[in-house]
Write a protein that holds these residues in place. Structure first.
Motif, PDB file in Angstrom:
ATOM      1  N   THR A 174       0.845  -1.195   0.000  1.00  0.00           N
ATOM      2  CA  THR A 174       0.000   0.000   0.000  1.00  0.00           C
ATOM      3  C   THR A 174       0.882   1.247   0.000  1.00  0.00           C
ATOM      4  OG1 THR A 174      -0.077   0.133   2.406  1.00  0.00           O
ATOM      5  CG2 THR A 174      -1.825  -1.137   1.329  1.00  0.00           C
ATOM      6  N   LEU A 175       0.278   2.346  -0.400  1.00  0.00           N
ATOM      7  CA  LEU A 175       0.979   3.629  -0.342  1.00  0.00           C
ATOM      8  C   LEU A 175       1.441   3.899   1.089  1.00  0.00           C
ATOM      9  CD1 LEU A 175       1.946   6.330  -1.407  1.00  0.00           C
ATOM     10  CD2 LEU A 175      -0.419   7.144  -1.360  1.00  0.00           C
ATOM     11  N   TYR A 176       0.595   3.550   2.052  1.00  0.00           N
ATOM     12  CA  TYR A 176       0.934   3.734   3.471  1.00  0.00           C
ATOM     13  C   TYR A 176       2.255   3.045   3.813  1.00  0.00           C
ATOM     14  CZ  TYR A 176       0.276   3.456   8.580  1.00  0.00           C
ATOM     15  OH  TYR A 176       0.418   3.540   9.944  1.00  0.00           O
TER      16      TYR A 176
ATOM     17  N   LEU B 214       5.173   4.844   2.385  1.00  0.00           N
ATOM     18  CA  LEU B 214       5.472   6.080   3.120  1.00  0.00           C
ATOM     19  C   LEU B 214       6.195   5.790   4.439  1.00  0.00           C
ATOM     20  CD1 LEU B 214       2.080   7.959   2.554  1.00  0.00           C
ATOM     21  CD2 LEU B 214       4.306   8.689   1.661  1.00  0.00           C
ATOM     22  N   GLY B 215       6.304   4.512   4.783  1.00  0.00           N
ATOM     23  CA  GLY B 215       7.002   4.136   6.011  1.00  0.00           C
ATOM     24  C   GLY B 215       6.075   3.840   7.180  1.00  0.00           C
TER      25      GLY B 215
ATOM     26  N   GLN C  71      12.530  13.238   4.367  1.00  0.00           N
ATOM     27  CA  GLN C  71      12.332  11.940   5.024  1.00  0.00           C
ATOM     28  C   GLN C  71      12.715  10.777   4.119  1.00  0.00           C
ATOM     29  OE1 GLN C  71      11.804  11.609   8.233  1.00  0.00           O
ATOM     30  NE2 GLN C  71      11.820  13.839   8.325  1.00  0.00           N
ATOM     31  N   GLY C  72      13.257  11.087   2.942  1.00  0.00           N
ATOM     32  CA  GLY C  72      13.757  10.032   2.062  1.00  0.00           C
ATOM     33  C   GLY C  72      12.679   9.264   1.320  1.00  0.00           C
TER      34      GLY C  72
ATOM     35  N   THR D 116       6.582   7.574  -4.933  1.00  0.00           N
ATOM     36  CA  THR D 116       5.727   7.493  -3.740  1.00  0.00           C
ATOM     37  C   THR D 116       5.190   8.877  -3.389  1.00  0.00           C
ATOM     38  OG1 THR D 116       7.022   5.619  -2.953  1.00  0.00           O
ATOM     39  CG2 THR D 116       5.656   6.748  -1.321  1.00  0.00           C
ATOM     40  N   GLN D 117       6.050   9.874  -3.464  1.00  0.00           N
ATOM     41  CA  GLN D 117       5.603  11.260  -3.242  1.00  0.00           C
ATOM     42  C   GLN D 117       4.436  11.584  -4.168  1.00  0.00           C
ATOM     43  OE1 GLN D 117       8.726  14.204  -3.540  1.00  0.00           O
ATOM     44  NE2 GLN D 117      10.214  12.938  -2.472  1.00  0.00           N
TER      45      GLN D 117
END
Ligand code: HEM
Length: 119
Positions: free
Chosen positions: A4-6, A9-10, A95-96, A101-102
């Motif tokens: 997932t995108l979540y 995002l980490g 935050q890398g 993803t961004q």
């Protein structure tokens, strides 16, 4: 894929760090800081974290007011909207977060444009 995108995002830790970084940038940006003058920043932080978790298919349900209700009455401009997006990109970069993803997150938040900006 199944990721997932979540997750990209980490997860909770990643989203937390992005939102914290964004808030530091807002606080340091004279173009938008006055808009947050009377805001309960802890409430804003947890609300935005839950919202991003929810739109990125994380294990959260945002139960706060709609984006329209939250931003109504302030006449936020296109320029202010773009500034927040710019600061969010900087926060994700710091935050890398990978550029694809961004862009996935930005594409989802861009859908709120009509509800946030005054027409
Ligand atoms: C993609 C654009 C945006 C999204 C997705 C977004 C999302 C959110 C979310 C989720 C909250 C927390 C709501 C809550 O939990 O109660 C919030 C609050 C807030 N937003 Fe936005 N926002 C956006 C753009 C903007 C812009 C352009 C401004 C002004 C420069 C702004 C100013 C605020 C303020 C001042 C609050 C705090 C409201 C309060 O607690 O009284 N937002 N936003």
């Amino acid at each position: 894929g199944d990721r997932t995108l979540y997750q990209a995002l980490g997860g909770a830790e990643g989203v937390d760090a992005i939102v914290y970084d964004l808030i530091v940038r807002i606080a340091d940006d004279e173009r938008v800081v006055d808009r947050f003058h009377n805001v309960d920043i802890n409430r804003f932080k947890s609300g935005l974290e839950t919202y991003i978790c929810s739109v990125s298919n994380g294990p959260c349900e945002y139960t706060g007011d709609s984006m329209q209700v939250v931003h109504a009455g302030h006449q936020y401009t296109d320029t202010e909207f773009n500034t927040i997006v710019e600061l969010l990109i900087e926060a994700m970069e710091a935050q890398g977060v990978a550029t694809p993803t961004q862009n996935r997150l930005l594409a989802r938040l861009a859908q709120d444009y009509e509800d946030v900006v005054y027409h």
